[in-house]
Write an enzyme that holds these catalytic residues in place. Structure first.
Site, short mmCIF file in Angstrom:
data_model
loop_
_atom_site.label_atom_id
_atom_site.label_comp_id
_atom_site.label_asym_id
_atom_site.label_seq_id
_atom_site.Cartn_x
_atom_site.Cartn_y
_atom_site.Cartn_z
N ARG A 184 16.95 -3.21 4.81
CA ARG A 184 15.67 -2.69 4.31
C ARG A 184 15.27 -3.53 3.10
NH1 ARG A 184 11.31 -0.20 4.58
NH2 ARG A 184 11.08 1.98 5.18
N GLY A 439 -1.47 5.51 -3.17
CA GLY A 439 -2.33 5.94 -2.07
C GLY A 439 -1.64 6.69 -0.96
N CYS A 444 4.22 3.08 -4.04
CA CYS A 444 4.14 1.75 -4.66
C CYS A 444 3.57 1.83 -6.08
CB CYS A 444 3.27 0.84 -3.82
SG CYS A 444 3.80 0.72 -2.11
N GLY A 445 2.73 2.79 -6.34
CA GLY A 445 2.14 2.97 -7.68
C GLY A 445 3.01 3.81 -8.60
FE1 SRM Z 1 5.02 -1.20 -1.91
C1 SRM Z 1 5.05 -1.04 1.52
C2 SRM Z 1 2.12 -2.68 -1.87
C3 SRM Z 1 5.52 -1.92 -5.12
C4 SRM Z 1 7.55 1.20 -2.01
N1 SRM Z 1 3.84 -1.82 -0.41
C5 SRM Z 1 4.03 -1.70 0.93
C6 SRM Z 1 3.00 -2.50 1.70
C7 SRM Z 1 3.59 -3.84 1.98
C8 SRM Z 1 2.59 -1.84 3.00
C9 SRM Z 1 1.73 -2.70 3.88
O1 SRM Z 1 2.24 -3.53 4.62
O2 SRM Z 1 0.52 -2.54 3.79
C10 SRM Z 1 1.85 -2.54 0.66
C11 SRM Z 1 0.93 -3.73 0.72
C12 SRM Z 1 -0.49 -3.27 0.48
C13 SRM Z 1 -1.38 -4.38 0.02
O3 SRM Z 1 -2.15 -4.94 0.85
O4 SRM Z 1 -1.38 -4.65 -1.17
C14 SRM Z 1 2.63 -2.36 -0.63
N2 SRM Z 1 4.07 -2.22 -3.21
C15 SRM Z 1 2.81 -2.69 -3.05
C16 SRM Z 1 2.25 -3.20 -4.37
C17 SRM Z 1 1.28 -4.37 -4.20
C18 SRM Z 1 1.56 -2.03 -5.11
C19 SRM Z 1 0.70 -2.47 -6.27
O5 SRM Z 1 -0.52 -2.34 -6.14
O6 SRM Z 1 1.24 -2.98 -7.27
C20 SRM Z 1 3.57 -3.53 -5.10
C21 SRM Z 1 4.06 -4.92 -4.80
C22 SRM Z 1 5.26 -5.27 -5.61
C23 SRM Z 1 5.68 -6.71 -5.42
O7 SRM Z 1 5.15 -7.55 -6.15
O8 SRM Z 1 6.52 -6.97 -4.55
C24 SRM Z 1 4.49 -2.49 -4.45
N3 SRM Z 1 6.37 -0.55 -3.29
C25 SRM Z 1 6.32 -0.90 -4.60
C26 SRM Z 1 7.18 -0.05 -5.37
C27 SRM Z 1 7.31 -0.05 -6.90
C28 SRM Z 1 8.44 -0.85 -7.46
O9 SRM Z 1 9.04 -1.69 -6.77
O10 SRM Z 1 8.72 -0.62 -8.63
C29 SRM Z 1 7.76 0.85 -4.48
C30 SRM Z 1 8.72 2.02 -4.81
C31 SRM Z 1 10.05 1.52 -5.26
C32 SRM Z 1 10.99 1.19 -4.14
O11 SRM Z 1 10.67 0.37 -3.29
O12 SRM Z 1 12.08 1.77 -4.12
C33 SRM Z 1 7.23 0.53 -3.17
N4 SRM Z 1 6.15 -0.13 -0.47
C34 SRM Z 1 7.08 0.85 -0.75
C35 SRM Z 1 7.51 1.43 0.48
C36 SRM Z 1 8.57 2.56 0.64
C37 SRM Z 1 9.94 1.95 0.74
C38 SRM Z 1 10.95 2.80 1.43
O13 SRM Z 1 12.14 2.60 1.19
O14 SRM Z 1 10.58 3.66 2.25
C39 SRM Z 1 6.78 0.79 1.51
C40 SRM Z 1 6.86 1.06 3.01
C41 SRM Z 1 8.05 0.44 3.68
O15 SRM Z 1 8.73 -0.43 3.11
O16 SRM Z 1 8.30 0.84 4.80
C42 SRM Z 1 5.94 -0.18 0.87
FE1 SF4 Z 2 0.86 3.54 0.17
FE2 SF4 Z 2 1.90 1.41 -1.07
FE3 SF4 Z 2 -0.27 1.16 0.44
FE4 SF4 Z 2 -0.40 2.38 -1.92
S1 SF4 Z 2 0.05 0.21 -1.53
S2 SF4 Z 2 -1.34 3.09 -0.07
S3 SF4 Z 2 1.55 3.51 -1.92
S4 SF4 Z 2 1.82 1.71 1.11
#
Ligand code: SRM
Ligand code: SF4
Length: 513
Positions: A184, A439, A444-445
């Site tokens: 993961r 959202g 992620c927020g």
């Molecule tokens: Fe996130 C999936 C955006 C930080 C937990 N995250 C996604 C996806 C890739 C989903 C997708 O494919 O659309 C989002 C992309 C949307 C887009 O077009 O921007 C997305 N995550 C983000 C960002 C851009 C949010 C933001 O606006 O800042 C952050 C990018 C960080 C980076 O530079 O890599 C972001 N995501 C996080 C965090 C916060 C952190 O790391 O401190 C979390 C929670 C912490 C964690 O991961 O433990 C987070 N994102 C998730 C999850 C839930 C993970 C899980 O174990 O279930 C997903 C969904 C998944 O992985 O299945 C996800």
């Molecule tokens: Fe959900 Fe992360 Fe997409 Fe925000 S960026 S809507 S928390 S998957």
């Protein structure tokens, strides 16, 4: 490449494990020219929707044909040259092009056309940047103290360590098959100060400064994560490491144990903490120590995180006499090409040509001499990116939301900004109140680290389904960090303004103006 026999696979593979076993995500690296030629519509669906993420290229169903490129920005540090190149890359996409500062101190570019990727990758390489392994079952951007090397009170300068860990994991940005098939996603943070600026507790591995027998190094926390089904703060591994290559080697050992033994049957139960649950922390530590190959010291009695978290917005003297770092507030982290090019220019003209990003989605320009401060403050860009923003807007964080993310249940960034501006207009708020929007339950927020967290959901109102939020309270950052919890479910977004106004008056000492 890692042999399948090294990985402890379940008997029946889920969809993700199946396609990873068929072809490693990193393999698409050699097909980019081909993809650019045939166009995204003709691509294999799994390559398009999943494997491209191994290279940081995200197909966006909300904006088909306009891809998102997630960079790696180790420790959140960029040179002005790098920021300029990123700005120039999105400039050619006009209104479609923008960049968001992420909650992992990183940048995501938007509007990207697949046919441009080979050229974009060449331009990134020329300025030592990479987007390698930034999505899917890989290690995300590695966070570090945003004032590393600047802060007089810093304990450990995290810059080199963060870069070395990234280089180990990504093979210096070229891609590393050793770590492209984790069970993961995986998060690593290295804190070097006293205020836990990286939110150590929500990472799969976090290094926090601690003295052991008078020597400064790191205590190690493991297993922190957020997911839709479960959120956990990281727990102590009972390990202390000195601030040298042992940090890199310990990351390698933990990642290897996780890669080979992490649970893979159910994607909702695959993060590192699930393996720690299965084995218990002692057995996990023993397996990591065996992989590390040398005895690991036990944790120091206490860590050095004893400050409230700082937001770094405003002007601060550096440890280098006569130099300052200035934190600019970037509303909900959204940048456009001209902003990036202008920020790069400001960093060159007034500072030392460096720009830093924070996990609060803001920017720091370091190394500004005292005599440059006044002309710097007179720059028009500081009207847009203020050093003294209104109270609620100052601490606002928001994930991407429905504008670009297909998981989103609500629109976030624009709504978050509009709402906090309305509230700032009518309320005097005596203390910082950190509001985080996310959202959907993926978090992620990070609503769980906020004073007020808002998680998107759907709500029934007057017989109709409308956008709404679940309300989280009690998140604490800095010393004694703790996760907030959901206190109220299903508030329609159209009803949110008065609810937040009352909450701020009742719980945070706000007064009507
Ligand atoms: Fe996130 C999936 C955006 C930080 C937990 N995250 C996604 C996806 C890739 C989903 C997708 O494919 O659309 C989002 C992309 C949307 C887009 O077009 O921007 C997305 N995550 C983000 C960002 C851009 C949010 C933001 O606006 O800042 C952050 C990018 C960080 C980076 O530079 O890599 C972001 N995501 C996080 C965090 C916060 C952190 O790391 O401190 C979390 C929670 C912490 C964690 O991961 O433990 C987070 N994102 C998730 C999850 C839930 C993970 C899980 O174990 O279930 C997903 C969904 C998944 O992985 O299945 C996800
Ligand atoms: Fe959900 Fe992360 Fe997409 Fe925000 S960026 S809507 S928390 S998957």
């Amino acid at each position: 490449m890692v042999q399948a026999t090294e990985i402890n696979q379940p008997v029946s593979l889920n969809k993700f494990e199946k396609f990873k076993a068929e072809k490693d995500g990193l393999a698409v690296k050699d097909q980019l020219d081909h993809f650019a030629q045939i166009g995204w519509e003709a691509m294999d669906k799994t390559d398009l929707e999943h494997r491209l993420k191994w290279l940081g290229i995200f197909y966006r169903p909300v904006t088909p044909g306009k891809f998102m490129l997630r960079m790696r920005t180790p420790n959140g540090i960029l040179t002005s040259e790098q920021l300029k190149v990123l700005g120039q890359i999105i400039q050619r996409y006009g209104d479609d092009g923008n960049a968001d500062i992420t909650t992992r101190q990183n940048l995501q570019l938007r509007g990207i056309r697949l046919e441009d990727i080979p050229d974009i990758f060449r331009r990134l390489k020329a300025v030592s940047m990479t987007s390698m392994q930034s999505g899917m079952d890989n290690v995300r951007n590695i966070t570090g103290s945003p004032m590393a090397g600047l802060d007089g009170n810093e304990l450990i300068d995290t810059r080199d360590l963060v870069q070395k860990v990234q280089d180990m994991i990504t093979n210096h940005g070229e891609g590393n098959y050793q770590f492209t098939n984790l069970p993961r996603k995986f998060n690593i943070a290295i804190e070097g100060g006293r205020d836990n600026s990286v939110h150590a507790e929500i990472n799969d591995i976090a290094f926090v400064p601690a003295y052991k027998d008078g020597q400064l190094g790191f205590n190690v926390l493991v297993g922190g994560f957020f997911s839709a089904k479960r959120c956990e703060a990281a727990i102590e591994l009972d390990v202390w490491v000195p601030p040298n290559d042992d940090v890199v080697e310990l990351c390698r050992a933990i990642l290897t144990v996780y890669r080979n033994h992490g649970p893979r049957a159910n994607r909702q139960k695959s993060r590192l903490m699930w393996l720690i649950d299965e084995w218990g922390i002692e057995e996990f530590r023993a397996k990591v120590a065996a992989e590390f190959g040398r005895p690991l010291a036990t944790a120091a009695e206490k860590d050095e995180i004893d400050w409230e978290k700082r937001d770094h917005i405003g002007v601060f003297a550096q440890k280098q006499p006569g130099l300052n770092y200035v934190g600019l507030h970037i509303p909900v982290g959204r940048l456009y090409a001209e902003d990036m090019i202008d920020l790069a220019r400001l960093a060159e003209v007034y500072g030392g040509g460096e720009i830093r990003l924070t996990v609060e989605q803001n920017v720091i320009i370091p190394n500004i001499p005292d005599e440059n401060l006044n002309p710097f403050f007179a720059e028009p860009l500081l009207q847009k990116f203020s050093i003294n923003p209104p109270s609620l807007e100052r601490s606002l964080v928001s994930c991407t939301g429905a504008q670009f993310c297909n998981f989103a249940l609500v629109e976030t960034k624009n709504r978050a900004l509009a709402l906090s501006r309305e509230l700032d207009k009518v309320l005097d708020i005596p203390q910082p109140v950190r509001i985080h929007w996310t959202g959907c339950p993926n978090s992620c927020g990070q609503p769980q680290v906020a004073d007020i967290g808002l998680m998107g959901t759907k709500v029934r109102k007057n017989g109709k389904t409308v956008e709404g939020v679940d309300l989280y309270l009690g998140g604490k950052v800095g010393k004694d960090a703790q996760l907030g919890t959901c206190v109220q479910k299903g508030i329609a977004c159209e009803d949110l303004l008065p609810v937040l106004q009352q909450l701020l008056i009742d719980n945070f000492g706000a007064k009507l103006k």
